[in-house]
Design an enzyme around this catalytic site. Structure first.
Site: not given
Ligand code: ADP
Length: 161
Positions: A17, A41, A90, A128
């Site tokens: 992120h 969630k 990703r 996450s």
């Molecule tokens: P997650 O719970 O799967 O980590 P989130 O809902 O918090 O995802 O993700 C928010 C945004 O960040 C989404 O657009 C997701 O595709 C992106 N994202 C999550 N992890 C990564 C990563 N490792 N690299 C790039 N973008 C990411």
């Protein structure tokens, strides 16, 4: 002034992120990171905690602000007078869902465009959920989450055992 919103669950914020935040903050004059509250969630960190963790790890980026919203992203963008949503991509597995969301958001708010940043190769595997799973096993989290929040993630993993 160009402005974009980076929405997500951020439960918790990861290095993947943060990589997207740093790159988007270079592209736009102002970046709003928004913790989206999803009633379906069951997050490990409350939305207030997630906002605080993101604030802590983005302190060094002056054009980033962090907030939360329990409404629709398309409506939040309208309220903020913002026409761009940034998402991280990703892998192909992210694509289908993100493509659908982008089209739905456009339907609700035709002024809104979604821009995708490809995940850095180092972080394509990172989510996450992976972080929470590793924390539960007591693994070294240094490669996965910003050092400022490692203790918080570790402590929460122990509490929920
Ligand atoms: P997650 O719970 O799967 O980590 P989130 O809902 O918090 O995802 O993700 C928010 C945004 O960040 C989404 O657009 C997701 O595709 C992106 N994202 C999550 N992890 C990564 C990563 N490792 N690299 C790039 N973008 C990411």
């Amino acid at each position: 002034m160009s402005k974009a919103i980076y929405p997500g669950s951020f439960d918790p914020v990861t290095n993947g992120h943060l990589n997207i935040i740093e790159r988007a903050a270079k592209t736009f004059d102002e970046l709003i990171v928004c913790v989206m509250i999803n009633a379906e969630k069951h997050p490990v960190f409350s939305s207030e905690e997630r906002v605080e963790l993101i604030r802590r790890v983005t302190k060094h980026i002056p054009n980033v602000t962090v907030t939360q919203s329990s409404g629709l992203l398309a409506e939040f963008a309208r309220e903020q007078n913002c026409g761009v949503v940034v998402k991280g991509l990703r892998a192909l597995s992210d694509f289908e869902h993100e493509f659908q969301m982008a089209l739905i958001n456009k339907k609700i708010n035709p002024e809104l465009d979604t821009m995708f940043l490809t995940a850095s190769q180092k972080y394509t595997f990172l989510s996450s959920s992976v972080v929470k799973e590793l924390a539960g096993y007591g693994a070294d989290l240094t490669p996965f989450v910003p050092c400022e929040i490692i203790e918080d993630v570790r402590a929460r993993a122990m509490r929920s055992e």
